[in-house]
Design a protein around this motif. Sequence first.
Motif, PDB file in Angstrom:
ATOM      1  N   ASP A 108      37.150 -29.644  -2.393  1.00 64.50           N
ATOM      2  CA  ASP A 108      36.776 -28.352  -2.343  1.00 64.50           C
ATOM      3  C   ASP A 108      36.988 -27.530  -0.958  1.00 64.50           C
ATOM      4  O   ASP A 108      37.194 -27.796   0.288  1.00 64.50           O
ATOM      5  N   TYR A 109      36.034 -26.501  -1.242  1.00 64.71           N
ATOM      6  CA  TYR A 109      35.825 -25.692   0.543  1.00 64.71           C
ATOM      7  C   TYR A 109      34.625 -26.329   0.694  1.00 64.71           C
ATOM      8  O   TYR A 109      33.771 -26.590   0.048  1.00 64.71           O
ATOM      9  N   VAL A 137      37.094 -22.172   4.968  1.00 55.93           N
ATOM     10  CA  VAL A 137      36.361 -21.022   3.886  1.00 55.93           C
ATOM     11  C   VAL A 137      37.568 -20.254   3.381  1.00 55.93           C
ATOM     12  O   VAL A 137      38.867 -19.906   3.567  1.00 55.93           O
ATOM     13  N   ASP A 138      37.104 -19.594   1.294  1.00 57.51           N
ATOM     14  CA  ASP A 138      37.910 -19.180   1.260  1.00 57.51           C
ATOM     15  C   ASP A 138      37.188 -18.093   0.668  1.00 57.51           C
ATOM     16  O   ASP A 138      36.305 -17.310  -0.031  1.00 57.51           O
ATOM     17  N   LEU A 192      33.454 -15.350  -2.762  1.00 57.09           N
ATOM     18  CA  LEU A 192      34.412 -15.007  -4.527  1.00 57.09           C
ATOM     19  C   LEU A 192      33.465 -14.519  -5.227  1.00 57.09           C
ATOM     20  O   LEU A 192      33.925 -14.259  -7.032  1.00 57.09           O
ATOM     21  N   ASN A 243      41.130 -19.648   3.706  1.00 53.85           N
ATOM     22  CA  ASN A 243      41.907 -18.952   2.808  1.00 53.85           C
ATOM     23  C   ASN A 243      42.161 -18.004   2.571  1.00 53.85           C
ATOM     24  O   ASN A 243      40.823 -17.625   1.993  1.00 53.85           O
ATOM     25  N   PHE A 273      38.372 -14.735  -1.883  1.00 56.26           N
ATOM     26  CA  PHE A 273      39.607 -14.345  -2.881  1.00 56.26           C
ATOM     27  C   PHE A 273      39.100 -12.868  -3.328  1.00 56.26           C
ATOM     28  O   PHE A 273      37.313 -13.262  -3.867  1.00 56.26           O
ATOM     29  N   ASN A 317      39.875 -28.667   0.447  1.00 53.33           N
ATOM     30  CA  ASN A 317      40.516 -28.015   0.151  1.00 53.33           C
ATOM     31  C   ASN A 317      40.595 -26.761   1.639  1.00 53.33           C
ATOM     32  O   ASN A 317      40.925 -25.673   0.768  1.00 53.33           O
ATOM     33  N   ALA A 346      30.674 -26.443  -2.617  1.00 55.84           N
ATOM     34  CA  ALA A 346      30.423 -25.560  -1.892  1.00 55.84           C
ATOM     35  C   ALA A 346      29.291 -24.417  -1.900  1.00 55.84           C
ATOM     36  O   ALA A 346      28.658 -24.267  -3.146  1.00 55.84           O
ATOM     37  N   LEU A 390      28.438 -20.976  -1.966  1.00 55.20           N
ATOM     38  CA  LEU A 390      29.226 -20.074  -2.898  1.00 55.20           C
ATOM     39  C   LEU A 390      28.437 -18.644  -2.291  1.00 55.20           C
ATOM     40  O   LEU A 390      27.299 -18.462  -2.444  1.00 55.20           O
ATOM     41  N   ARG A 425      32.570 -20.484   0.111  1.00 53.03           N
ATOM     42  CA  ARG A 425      33.170 -19.660  -0.777  1.00 53.03           C
ATOM     43  C   ARG A 425      32.554 -18.523  -0.688  1.00 53.03           C
ATOM     44  O   ARG A 425      32.020 -18.764  -1.369  1.00 53.03           O
TER      45      ARG A 425
END
Length: 178
Positions: free
Chosen positions: A43-44, A75-76, A49, A99, A78, A72, A17, A19, A47
């Motif tokens: 995977d996204y 966009v994640d 994070l 997420n 965190f 998955n 992904a 990052l 991400r």
Amino acid sequence: TTGSYYLDDNLTLNGAAILIDGDVKLCLNGHTIDRANGNAALDYVIRVLGKNKAHLTLTDCVGGGTIKGGGNGGVDIFGFCTLDMFGGTITGNTNSGVNVGQFGEFNMYGGKITGNTTNTYGGGVYVSGGTFTMNGNASVSSNKATNGTSGGVYVVDGTFTMNGGTISGNKASSQGGG
């Protein structure tokens, strides 16, 4: 890394992904970032994070730009990181469009989260321990939860504030289509 980026062509991810670590401004510029659903299925697409309280500002200067195909999710966000969405469409992702994990922050001012599917909760936006604020012309629509509740927005141990925008046409196999 920190900077302003404008897509000048469509992008298909063949590896990990994207990052985000730093303060990144990304304009889709009418183009697509495609995970090619099935490529790294768990995977996204993006991400957010990074260790340094990463911040992604997502826009689409031309219109028609999309983030899609994450096995998955799209966009994640965190751990004290932030996504500010002003434009573009997050669509065609499995397990949620966005997420928002523990201590993550998602501020949606415009753009669309549509056509995402999850097996459980939150086909459009899944918030678990983070914060989601929806404003202005933002739209969460036509997302699905095939074996759970809340096709649109699902919040557990987090916060959702709606100051504007639209949540419509989401479907869930159980009650709570939201």
